[in-house]
Design a protein around this motif. Structure first.
Motif, PDB file in Angstrom:
ATOM      1  N   MET A 229      -8.444  -8.564 -17.049  1.00 17.51           N
ATOM      2  CA  MET A 229      -8.966  -8.837 -18.394  1.00 17.51           C
ATOM      3  C   MET A 229      -9.671 -10.193 -18.467  1.00 17.51           C
ATOM      4  O   MET A 229     -10.044 -10.656 -19.541  1.00 17.51           O
ATOM      5  CB  MET A 229      -7.824  -8.753 -19.410  1.00 17.51           C
ATOM      6  CG  MET A 229      -7.230  -7.354 -19.508  1.00 17.51           C
ATOM      7  SD  MET A 229      -5.746  -7.275 -20.564  1.00 17.51           S
ATOM      8  CE  MET A 229      -6.506  -7.073 -22.186  1.00 17.51           C
ATOM      9  N   GLY A 230      -9.817 -10.862 -17.318  1.00 12.35           N
ATOM     10  CA  GLY A 230     -10.628 -12.075 -17.259  1.00 12.35           C
ATOM     11  C   GLY A 230      -9.889 -13.389 -17.074  1.00 12.35           C
ATOM     12  O   GLY A 230     -10.520 -14.448 -17.035  1.00 12.35           O
ATOM     13  N   ALA A 231      -8.571 -13.349 -16.951  1.00 12.01           N
ATOM     14  CA  ALA A 231      -7.818 -14.598 -16.761  1.00 12.01           C
ATOM     15  C   ALA A 231      -7.885 -15.046 -15.303  1.00 12.01           C
ATOM     16  O   ALA A 231      -8.049 -14.224 -14.406  1.00 12.01           O
ATOM     17  CB  ALA A 231      -6.360 -14.397 -17.165  1.00 12.01           C
ATOM     18  N   TYR A 232      -7.747 -16.350 -15.092  1.00 12.24           N
ATOM     19  CA  TYR A 232      -7.576 -16.876 -13.737  1.00 12.24           C
ATOM     20  C   TYR A 232      -6.075 -17.082 -13.540  1.00 12.24           C
ATOM     21  O   TYR A 232      -5.426 -17.740 -14.347  1.00 12.24           O
ATOM     22  CB  TYR A 232      -8.302 -18.207 -13.518  1.00 12.24           C
ATOM     23  CG  TYR A 232      -7.995 -18.777 -12.149  1.00 12.24           C
ATOM     24  CD1 TYR A 232      -8.714 -18.365 -11.037  1.00 12.24           C
ATOM     25  CD2 TYR A 232      -6.938 -19.681 -11.962  1.00 12.24           C
ATOM     26  CE1 TYR A 232      -8.401 -18.837  -9.768  1.00 12.24           C
ATOM     27  CE2 TYR A 232      -6.625 -20.158 -10.699  1.00 12.24           C
ATOM     28  CZ  TYR A 232      -7.357 -19.727  -9.614  1.00 12.24           C
ATOM     29  OH  TYR A 232      -7.037 -20.183  -8.353  1.00 12.24           O
ATOM     30  N   ILE A 233      -5.515 -16.512 -12.474  1.00 13.33           N
ATOM     31  CA  ILE A 233      -4.070 -16.635 -12.227  1.00 13.33           C
ATOM     32  C   ILE A 233      -3.812 -17.522 -11.018  1.00 13.33           C
ATOM     33  O   ILE A 233      -4.344 -17.281  -9.928  1.00 13.33           O
ATOM     34  CB  ILE A 233      -3.402 -15.254 -11.967  1.00 13.33           C
ATOM     35  CG1 ILE A 233      -3.901 -14.177 -12.944  1.00 13.33           C
ATOM     36  CG2 ILE A 233      -1.881 -15.392 -11.971  1.00 13.33           C
ATOM     37  CD1 ILE A 233      -3.428 -14.264 -14.357  1.00 13.33           C
ATOM     38  N   LEU A 234      -2.992 -18.526 -11.233  1.00  8.38           N
ATOM     39  CA  LEU A 234      -2.529 -19.338 -10.116  1.00  8.38           C
ATOM     40  C   LEU A 234      -1.091 -18.907  -9.814  1.00  8.38           C
ATOM     41  O   LEU A 234      -0.193 -19.067 -10.644  1.00  8.38           O
ATOM     42  CB  LEU A 234      -2.564 -20.825 -10.468  1.00  8.38           C
ATOM     43  CG  LEU A 234      -2.187 -21.744  -9.303  1.00  8.38           C
ATOM     44  CD1 LEU A 234      -3.084 -22.959  -9.274  1.00  8.38           C
ATOM     45  CD2 LEU A 234      -0.729 -22.191  -9.365  1.00  8.38           C
ATOM     46  N   TYR A 235      -0.910 -18.287  -8.641  1.00 11.46           N
ATOM     47  CA  TYR A 235       0.431 -17.844  -8.230  1.00 11.46           C
ATOM     48  C   TYR A 235       1.097 -18.996  -7.483  1.00 11.46           C
ATOM     49  O   TYR A 235       0.713 -19.313  -6.354  1.00 11.46           O
ATOM     50  CB  TYR A 235       0.339 -16.605  -7.337  1.00 11.46           C
ATOM     51  CG  TYR A 235      -0.229 -15.386  -8.046  1.00 11.46           C
ATOM     52  CD1 TYR A 235       0.600 -14.565  -8.816  1.00 11.46           C
ATOM     53  CD2 TYR A 235      -1.584 -15.061  -7.954  1.00 11.46           C
ATOM     54  CE1 TYR A 235       0.090 -13.449  -9.469  1.00 11.46           C
ATOM     55  CE2 TYR A 235      -2.097 -13.949  -8.609  1.00 11.46           C
ATOM     56  CZ  TYR A 235      -1.251 -13.150  -9.357  1.00 11.46           C
ATOM     57  OH  TYR A 235      -1.771 -12.045 -10.015  1.00 11.46           O
ATOM     58  N   ALA A 236       2.080 -19.631  -8.110  1.00 14.23           N
ATOM     59  CA  ALA A 236       2.696 -20.835  -7.536  1.00 14.23           C
ATOM     60  C   ALA A 236       3.299 -20.582  -6.154  1.00 14.23           C
ATOM     61  O   ALA A 236       3.152 -21.398  -5.254  1.00 14.23           O
ATOM     62  CB  ALA A 236       3.766 -21.376  -8.481  1.00 14.23           C
ATOM     63  N   ASP A 237       3.937 -19.426  -5.970  1.00 13.04           N
ATOM     64  CA  ASP A 237       4.553 -19.102  -4.672  1.00 13.04           C
ATOM     65  C   ASP A 237       3.511 -19.028  -3.562  1.00 13.04           C
ATOM     66  O   ASP A 237       3.718 -19.549  -2.470  1.00 13.04           O
ATOM     67  CB  ASP A 237       5.289 -17.749  -4.747  1.00 13.04           C
ATOM     68  CG  ASP A 237       6.785 -17.951  -4.936  1.00 13.04           C
ATOM     69  OD1 ASP A 237       7.206 -19.105  -5.132  1.00 13.04           O
ATOM     70  OD2 ASP A 237       7.522 -16.952  -4.891  1.00 13.04           O
ATOM     71  N   ASP A 238       2.402 -18.355  -3.868  1.00  8.89           N
ATOM     72  CA  ASP A 238       1.335 -18.198  -2.858  1.00  8.89           C
ATOM     73  C   ASP A 238       0.715 -19.550  -2.507  1.00  8.89           C
ATOM     74  O   ASP A 238       0.444 -19.836  -1.338  1.00  8.89           O
ATOM     75  CB  ASP A 238       0.237 -17.255  -3.364  1.00  8.89           C
ATOM     76  CG  ASP A 238       0.742 -15.820  -3.513  1.00  8.89           C
ATOM     77  OD1 ASP A 238       1.843 -15.529  -3.003  1.00  8.89           O
ATOM     78  OD2 ASP A 238       0.047 -15.008  -4.147  1.00  8.89           O
ATOM     79  N   LEU A 239       0.489 -20.367  -3.546  1.00 10.96           N
ATOM     80  CA  LEU A 239      -0.084 -21.693  -3.301  1.00 10.96           C
ATOM     81  C   LEU A 239       0.891 -22.553  -2.494  1.00 10.96           C
ATOM     82  O   LEU A 239       0.477 -23.255  -1.565  1.00 10.96           O
ATOM     83  CB  LEU A 239      -0.437 -22.376  -4.624  1.00 10.96           C
ATOM     84  CG  LEU A 239      -1.043 -23.777  -4.529  1.00 10.96           C
ATOM     85  CD1 LEU A 239      -2.326 -23.786  -3.690  1.00 10.96           C
ATOM     86  CD2 LEU A 239      -1.324 -24.360  -5.913  1.00 10.96           C
ATOM     87  N   ALA A 240       2.182 -22.449  -2.811  1.00 10.75           N
ATOM     88  CA  ALA A 240       3.194 -23.220  -2.066  1.00 10.75           C
ATOM     89  C   ALA A 240       3.182 -22.840  -0.589  1.00 10.75           C
ATOM     90  O   ALA A 240       3.210 -23.705   0.290  1.00 10.75           O
ATOM     91  CB  ALA A 240       4.578 -22.986  -2.674  1.00 10.75           C
ATOM     92  N   LYS A 241       3.111 -21.530  -0.304  1.00 11.02           N
ATOM     93  CA  LYS A 241       3.085 -21.058   1.100  1.00 11.02           C
ATOM     94  C   LYS A 241       1.834 -21.579   1.817  1.00 11.02           C
ATOM     95  O   LYS A 241       1.899 -22.010   2.971  1.00 11.02           O
ATOM     96  CB  LYS A 241       3.122 -19.527   1.149  1.00 11.02           C
ATOM     97  CG  LYS A 241       4.515 -18.973   0.886  1.00 11.02           C
ATOM     98  CD  LYS A 241       4.476 -17.485   0.603  1.00 11.02           C
ATOM     99  CE  LYS A 241       5.759 -17.031  -0.078  1.00 11.02           C
ATOM    100  NZ  LYS A 241       5.574 -15.823  -0.878  1.00 11.02           N
ATOM    101  N   LYS A 242       0.708 -21.536   1.107  1.00 10.69           N
ATOM    102  CA  LYS A 242      -0.562 -22.017   1.680  1.00 10.69           C
ATOM    103  C   LYS A 242      -0.438 -23.507   2.021  1.00 10.69           C
ATOM    104  O   LYS A 242      -0.816 -23.941   3.118  1.00 10.69           O
ATOM    105  CB  LYS A 242      -1.679 -21.782   0.654  1.00 10.69           C
ATOM    106  CG  LYS A 242      -3.079 -22.119   1.138  1.00 10.69           C
ATOM    107  CD  LYS A 242      -4.098 -21.688   0.073  1.00 10.69           C
ATOM    108  CE  LYS A 242      -5.527 -21.834   0.558  1.00 10.69           C
ATOM    109  NZ  LYS A 242      -6.029 -23.209   0.489  1.00 10.69           N
TER     110      LYS A 242
END
Length: 198
Positions: free
Chosen positions: A24-37
């Motif tokens: 629907m157009g939102a930008y999602i920051l997935y904290a878990d995925d960013l932490a792993k990266k």
């Protein structure tokens, strides 16, 4: 830019809601995925993890050994130690991404994190959405998704806050004990409501 936090326990439906919002157009920051990266790519963080949790934290190719680290964190009661290393770097990077998305003209920025309310309600968010679900439903969903044992899942749940006690910190609460279709409908309706309110 509207800033929304999405939180809830393992298997509560956070990702499903976020995927709907993404469409629907939102930008999602997935904290878990960013932490792993960051645990893989941030040299300073890597060094700290190795110092605290040992060389076994990374495999021979230099990639994060997630099962070893999860075992250390969840089974040996060292979650706080790991969080103290990862969270400052995680939130610093979140801020940078947030600023970048604002410049790009993103209308709705969503931070998805199980740890969102660990230190109270973040002051920078316009809205907080909390997903709740019956523990047995959460276990069944997580078993199907992660191919992990019930014991491991219960152990992880025991390390998470009791989200029923955090309802007072949320603006919207979604109870996800029905079908996937019902959750998707609730997610879409809530997104429209948030957009209309601002």
């Amino acid at each position: 830019m509207i800033k929304v936090g999405v939180t809830g326990g393992i298997g509560s439906g956070k990702t499903t809601l976020c995927k709907e919002w993404e469409q629907m157009g939102a930008y999602i920051l997935y904290a878990d995925d960013l932490a792993k990266k960051l645990m893989n790519e941030n040299d300073e963080l890597r060094s700290k993890i190795i110092k605290v949790f040992g060389e076994q934290s990374y495999d021979a190719s230099g990639n994060l050994d997630r099962s070893y680290l999860a075992g250390q964190a969840f089974e040996k009661g060292r979650v706080e130690e790991l969080n103290e290393l990862v969270h400052p770097v995680l939130w610093e990077n979140t801020k940078l991404i947030e600023e970048e998305k604002k410049r790009e003209g993103v209308k709705v920025f969503v931070k998805e994190a199980a740890i969102l309310l660990n230190n109270g309600r973040p002051k920078d968010l316009d809205y907080v959405v909390l997903l709740l679900a019956d523990e047995e439903n959460r276990i069944d969903r997580t078993k199907d998704r992660d191919r992990t044992s019930e014991k491991q899942i219960r152990n992880r749940i025991s390390k998470q806050p009791d989200f029923n006690e955090l309802i007072h910190l949320a603006d919207f609460v979604i109870t996800n004990d029905g079908t996937l279709k019902e959750l998707k409908n609730k997610s879409q309706q809530l997104f429209k409501k948030i957009i209309e309110q601002t």
